[in-house]
Write a protein that holds these residues in place. Structure first.
Motif, PDB file in Angstrom:
ATOM      1  N   ASP A  63       0.654  -0.956   0.095  1.00 47.69           N
ATOM      2  CA  ASP A  63      -0.084   0.332  -0.026  1.00 47.69           C
ATOM      3  C   ASP A  63       0.740   1.214  -0.056  1.00 47.69           C
ATOM      4  N   GLU A  64       2.843   1.094   0.378  1.00 43.74           N
ATOM      5  CA  GLU A  64       2.710   2.328  -0.103  1.00 43.74           C
ATOM      6  C   GLU A  64       3.555   2.269  -1.765  1.00 43.74           C
ATOM      7  N   PRO A  65       4.043   3.739  -2.102  1.00 45.38           N
ATOM      8  CA  PRO A  65       4.290   3.752  -3.099  1.00 45.38           C
ATOM      9  C   PRO A  65       5.902   3.492  -3.784  1.00 45.38           C
ATOM     10  N   ARG A  66       6.311   2.848  -2.150  1.00 45.52           N
ATOM     11  CA  ARG A  66       7.698   2.233  -2.525  1.00 45.52           C
ATOM     12  C   ARG A  66       8.324   1.043  -2.499  1.00 45.52           C
ATOM     13  N   HIS A  67       9.384   0.568  -2.479  1.00 44.17           N
ATOM     14  CA  HIS A  67       9.800  -0.911  -2.728  1.00 44.17           C
ATOM     15  C   HIS A  67      10.097  -0.830  -1.328  1.00 44.17           C
ATOM     16  N   PRO A  68      10.087  -2.557  -0.508  1.00 39.20           N
ATOM     17  CA  PRO A  68      10.443  -3.056   0.828  1.00 39.20           C
ATOM     18  C   PRO A  68      11.200  -2.256   1.550  1.00 39.20           C
ATOM     19  N   TYR A  69      11.093  -1.433   2.844  1.00 41.38           N
ATOM     20  CA  TYR A  69      12.339  -1.190   3.410  1.00 41.38           C
ATOM     21  C   TYR A  69      12.380  -1.046   4.957  1.00 41.38           C
ATOM     22  N   ASN A  70      12.895  -1.537   5.965  1.00 41.62           N
ATOM     23  CA  ASN A  70      13.664  -1.444   6.970  1.00 41.62           C
ATOM     24  C   ASN A  70      12.764   0.047   7.509  1.00 41.62           C
ATOM     25  N   ARG A  71      11.953  -0.601   8.618  1.00 44.89           N
ATOM     26  CA  ARG A  71      11.388   0.391   9.349  1.00 44.89           C
ATOM     27  C   ARG A  71      12.272   0.480  10.425  1.00 44.89           C
ATOM     28  N   THR A  72      12.671  -0.230  11.384  1.00 47.84           N
ATOM     29  CA  THR A  72      12.836  -0.450  12.324  1.00 47.84           C
ATOM     30  C   THR A  72      14.348   1.629  12.371  1.00 47.84           C
ATOM     31  N   PRO A  73      14.951   1.460  12.256  1.00 45.59           N
ATOM     32  CA  PRO A  73      15.724   2.568  12.383  1.00 45.59           C
ATOM     33  C   PRO A  73      14.629   3.889  12.537  1.00 45.59           C
ATOM     34  N   MET A  74      13.205   4.380  12.171  1.00 49.04           N
ATOM     35  CA  MET A  74      13.086   5.828  12.079  1.00 49.04           C
ATOM     36  C   MET A  74      13.013   5.920  13.072  1.00 49.04           C
ATOM     37  N   SER A  75      12.709   5.073  13.823  1.00 48.36           N
ATOM     38  CA  SER A  75      12.806   6.346  15.298  1.00 48.36           C
ATOM     39  C   SER A  75      13.783   6.722  15.822  1.00 48.36           C
ATOM     40  N   LYS A  76      14.861   5.726  15.539  1.00 43.03           N
ATOM     41  CA  LYS A  76      16.788   5.943  16.233  1.00 43.03           C
ATOM     42  C   LYS A  76      17.175   6.954  14.997  1.00 43.03           C
ATOM     43  N   GLN A  77      18.205   5.289  14.721  1.00 38.53           N
ATOM     44  CA  GLN A  77      18.846   6.134  13.850  1.00 38.53           C
ATOM     45  C   GLN A  77      18.700   7.172  12.659  1.00 38.53           C
ATOM     46  N   LEU A  78      17.365   7.416  11.865  1.00 45.13           N
ATOM     47  CA  LEU A  78      16.846   8.064  10.865  1.00 45.13           C
ATOM     48  C   LEU A  78      16.408   9.664  11.352  1.00 45.13           C
ATOM     49  N   LEU A  79      15.404   9.167  12.323  1.00 41.64           N
ATOM     50  CA  LEU A  79      15.496  11.089  12.790  1.00 41.64           C
ATOM     51  C   LEU A  79      17.021  11.651  13.706  1.00 41.64           C
ATOM     52  N   THR A  80      17.327  10.942  13.983  1.00 38.23           N
ATOM     53  CA  THR A  80      19.059  11.212  14.192  1.00 38.23           C
ATOM     54  C   THR A  80      20.214  11.685  12.999  1.00 38.23           C
ATOM     55  N   ASP A 130      20.654   7.475   6.769  1.00 33.59           N
ATOM     56  CA  ASP A 130      20.086   7.926   5.479  1.00 33.59           C
ATOM     57  C   ASP A 130      18.746   7.273   5.049  1.00 33.59           C
ATOM     58  N   VAL A 131      17.668   7.798   4.186  1.00 29.61           N
ATOM     59  CA  VAL A 131      16.791   6.971   3.710  1.00 29.61           C
ATOM     60  C   VAL A 131      17.379   5.899   2.328  1.00 29.61           C
ATOM     61  N   LYS A 132      18.299   5.984   2.189  1.00 30.25           N
ATOM     62  CA  LYS A 132      18.685   4.915   0.975  1.00 30.25           C
ATOM     63  C   LYS A 132      19.636   3.362   2.014  1.00 30.25           C
ATOM     64  N   ASP A 133      19.855   3.771   3.163  1.00 28.42           N
ATOM     65  CA  ASP A 133      19.836   2.669   3.907  1.00 28.42           C
ATOM     66  C   ASP A 133      19.212   2.144   4.173  1.00 28.42           C
ATOM     67  N   LEU A 134      18.056   2.547   4.193  1.00 34.81           N
ATOM     68  CA  LEU A 134      17.233   1.499   5.264  1.00 34.81           C
ATOM     69  C   LEU A 134      16.332   0.764   3.818  1.00 34.81           C
TER      70      LEU A 134
END
Length: 273
Positions: free
Chosen positions: A34-51, A55-59
């Motif tokens: 249901d998202e307009p992108r290929h599968p990605y790792n959600r786990t770092p979003m609340s941590k490393q991505l927001l700090t 980067d998004v490409k790392d997901l």
């Protein structure tokens, strides 16, 4: 089998597709997300991505096989006919299948009474949510987090790393009560307090007041907390609404046998008798 459909464009769906190719399945794999992108790792979003440590490409999820997937991105599954082996999608499209893998995941649980579609109140579930929260954190000074589970505590820690004032509100007497229990919850609460995270525990939210520049949270004990933004992280609900009209048992997620095969209505009735 010649065609397998995977409902869910997350890590589970991606892993299922990879395993099928590892087992030398040479047929067609169709993945509906249901998202307009290929599968990605959600786990770092609340941590490393927001700090800013990632980067998004790392997901992006690596693939160790040529998955050869027929993608249906930005598409919702609407209903399932297990007798005809058909999945109905948005836009009246249908997919037939020989095998079906349900990996639809969960959605963020909405807090009753919380403002909907507010510029100052968000839930973190998708990459788009994360980007919007990141944008708001850049301008925020005071942040309130509703929910003292893993997501809430990770967000609070991230806010402190970004040198923001943050408050956690939870109805439990300790943070991480459901995940770690009361003893470890006390330890984790002390760690957060030492990091200057304010804790309001054992009390729920009574009401909300939106302001042009933020939001005010009124607690059941009369406490008033003003913030530039709020993030609600009180758990998740399984994405099974589209299966309600099917023969599957979806009373609390998709009920499965020990083999992970979904349990149908006939089996459900047999257990009841």
């Amino acid at each position: 089998m010649e065609r397998i459909v995977i409902i869910g464009g997350g890590m589970a769906g991606h892993a299922a597709a990879e395993r099928l190719r590892e087992l030398d399945f040479g047929g067609r794999i169709t993945m509906v997300g249901d998202e307009p992108r290929h599968p990605y790792n959600r786990t770092p979003m609340s941590k490393q991505l927001l700090t800013g440590h990632l980067d998004v490409k790392d997901l992006r999820l690596p693939s160790w096989r040529d998955l050869r997937i027929d993608w249906r991105l930005d598409t919702d599954a609407r209903s399932l006919d297990t007798d005809a082996h058909i999945v109905r999608l948005g836009g009246k499209e249908t997919l037939s299948y020989d095998g079906l893998i349900l990996a639809g995941g969960v959605s963020a649980r909405h807090l009753p009474g919380a403002p909907m579609h507010s510029e100052h109140v968000w839930m973190l579930r998708t990459l788009d949510d994360c980007r919007r929260i990141d944008h708001l954190l850049e301008r925020a000074g005071q942040v309130v987090v509703i929910g003292g589970g893993f997501i809430g505590c990770e967000l609070a820690s991230t806010c402190r790393q970004r040198v923001l004032d943050v408050t956690i509100i939870d109805v439990s007497p300790t943070i991480l009560m459901r995940g770690l229990g009361p003893d470890l919850g006390i330890v984790m609460g002390d760690l957060h307090t030492d990091s200057q995270v304010k804790l309001h525990l054992g009390v729920g939210v009574d009401s909300w007041q939106e302001r042009p520049d933020g939001v005010t949270v009124l607690l059941a004990d009369g406490e008033r907390i003003d913030a530039d933004m709020a993030v609600v992280g009180i758990g998740t609900t399984p994405n099974t609404d589209w299966l309600e009209s099917s023969t599957l048992d979806v009373g609390d997620g998709v009920l499965c046998a020990p083999t992970c095969h979904a349990v149908g209505a006939q089996e459900k009735q047999q257990r009841a008798h």
